[in-house]
Design a protein around this motif. Structure first.
Motif: not given
Lengths: 247, 259
Positions: B230-231, B141-146, B235-236, B210-211
């Motif tokens: 994640l949501g 999930f790191i790429p998604v978070a990044l 949104l942010a 949140y990040f």
């Protein structure tokens, strides 16, 4: 837009606010400068200018200092937007207004060639293919792998000019070209421009050098006070201009 | 939309600006490229030292917790402090050459992201060295978070860098805000470690919480991130990017005139 035209300028006007830019809090409170019309008067630089440039045509723009020539070039390049009127361009523009903007002094000539071409929107592969051509034209030779910081101002400009002219543009915008390098290099530049013209590149040159305008251009536009004062045969318009200036 | 296709045409410019930033920045210095890591690394070392020896915080594997939170924070704060002034800093280029203006904040963000990725590698190495358990599925999930964080930052950069052209104070305000915000984001402590209503409220409305929490979940707790976090991050990111792009589009044609 007419199919034979590379550029169409239709009743373009542009004015600038004088003292534009951020106002400090002190100025706002103490001098109440913030929005006063007095502090930010508008100066009309171009007023209802229309002209067109055909494909493969060389146009000279002459006029005294502050007449709006350079603003016209910036409008054509897209750096500025006209207040009213429209500018239609067919083809890719390369703008030789300020040579060497974007050069990093601590990087080598070679690295800067790549960076600079990329600023003109050319990809790395194309630059690679054209690198030798750029190098040959600039006459930089072995200095290409030295830091640009150590270049003489002539070398700097020659390299920048070589990059700008080798980006496959359909339209070249040039401001005061003769300032580049020594006599030999100037001549080489002019030859290169003729060569490009022969290949269908349209060129707009802003210049004070009337003799060059007569020699190079197909048509000359004389701008005075933001308006077109005369347009047509280079010989004729240039002579009118010289007479007007009373030299 | 035409702006977007123009941007893809100029992707080479973005690439070479990133390269110029990463390689040209410390040219002439002895350590050169290494300086890109020394500064944030020292920052991490100081925090770890202060919090694990002087002020004791009762968090298990505290060093890991700290560096996991600091890595995205450094990406955020470095991008902000430098990026809010990116138009003004490049005014010579803006006034003289035409190119899509959004190239500048994008290149800046990407060059900071390169640093982020390398730091992330270092964080992973430290985690393994200290025997902190990592969850391979969560790591995916790191790429998604990044990506979400990058969108969030880019939106803010577009917004701030274009406003800064008209109001130069933005750039200095940003620096001050970063100084404060680092304490109002759960990086040095746990989100729920306070009873203070006001502080909890600030942490809750700070999107960066949140990040940072997203990275904590993935790397520190070794969990697949909650949909909740994640949501909110998505949104942010969208709000920031939308507002940023809107303001930027309105203002970008004035840059060359005002600078």
């Amino acid at each position: 837009m007419d199919k034979d035209n590379a550029i169409e300028v239709t009743s373009v006007s542009k004015s600038f606010r004088i003292n534009a830019g951020p106002t400090s809090l002190k100025d706002m409170i103490v001098y109440r400068k913030a929005h006063s019309k007095k502090y930010h008067p508008k100066r009309k630089v171009l007023d209802d200018v229309s002209f067109s440039v055909k494909k493969g045509e060389v146009i000279g723009i002459i006029g005294r200092n502050g007449s709006g020539k350079s603003t016209m070039l910036k409008l054509l390049s897209g750096i500025l937007r006209p207040d009213t009127g429209s500018i239609d361009v067919d083809g890719k523009i390369s703008c030789l207004i300020e040579l060497g903007a974007g050069f990093h002094p601590d990087m080598t000539g070679r690295e800067n060639v790549y960076i600079n071409s990329s600023i003109f929107g050319v990809d790395k592969k194309t630059t690679e293919e054209r690198f030798q051509q750029i190098l040959d034209f600039s006459e930089i030779g072995g200095y290409i792998d030295e830091r640009v910081r150590n270049y003489s101002s002539g070398m700097y400009l020659r390299l920048a000019f070589s990059v700008a002219i080798n980006v496959d543009a359909d339209i070249l915008l040039i401001d005061e070209i003769l300032a580049v390098g020594d006599i030999n290099f100037s001549k080489k530049c002019l030859d290169k421009l003729r060569d490009l013209k022969a290949h269908g590149v349209s060129i707009v040159i802003v210049t004070h050098a009337v003799d060059m305008a007569k020699e190079m251009c197909d048509r000359v536009i004389w701008i005075e006070g933001g308006q077109i004062k005369a347009e047509g045969d280079p010989e004729e318009v240039c002579n009118q201009y010289v007479e007007f200036m009373g030299v | 939309m035409s702006n977007l296709s123009e941007l893809t045409q100029y992707r080479c410019m973005i690439k070479s600006l990133v390269r110029r930033d990463l390689r040209g920045r410390y040219k002439g210095s002895l350590l050169g490229f290494l300086w890109n890591f020394i500064t944030p690394f020292m920052q991490m070392a100081v925090y770890i030292l202060v919090f694990s020896t002087i002020f004791r915080v009762g968090i298990e594997d505290y060093a890991i917790y700290l560096i996991v939170g600091l890595t995205p924070w450094i990406l955020f704060s470095d991008s902000m402090t430098e990026g809010s002034g990116v138009m003004v800093a490049n005014c010579e280029l803006l006034k003289k050459i035409y190119f899509p203006r959004a190239v500048l904040p994008m290149a800046l963000l990407l060059s900071k992201t390169v640093n982020f990725i390398i730091m992330l590698g270092i964080v992973l190495i430290i985690a393994v060295a200290l025997g902190h358990p990592l969850n391979a599925e969560a790591l995916l999930f790191i790429p998604v978070a990044l990506l979400l964080l990058m969108c969030f930052i880019l939106g803010l950069l577009l917004f701030l860098s274009s406003l800064n052209v008209f109001l130069r104070d933005i750039q200095y305000i940003t620096t001050v805000v970063m100084l404060v915000l680092v304490w109002l984001t759960p990086i040095m402590y746990l989100w729920d470690s306070f009873d203070n209503g006001l502080l909890t409220f600030i942490l809750d409305i700070n999107p960066l919480s949140y990040f940072v929490e997203l990275f904590h979940q993935i790397l520190y707790w070794g969990e697949i991130p909650d949909l909740y976090y994640l949501g909110i991050c998505t949104l942010a990111a969208f709000v920031s990017l939308g507002v940023g792009a809107f303001v930027f589009n309105k203002l970008q044609y004035k840059f060359a005139e005002v600078l």
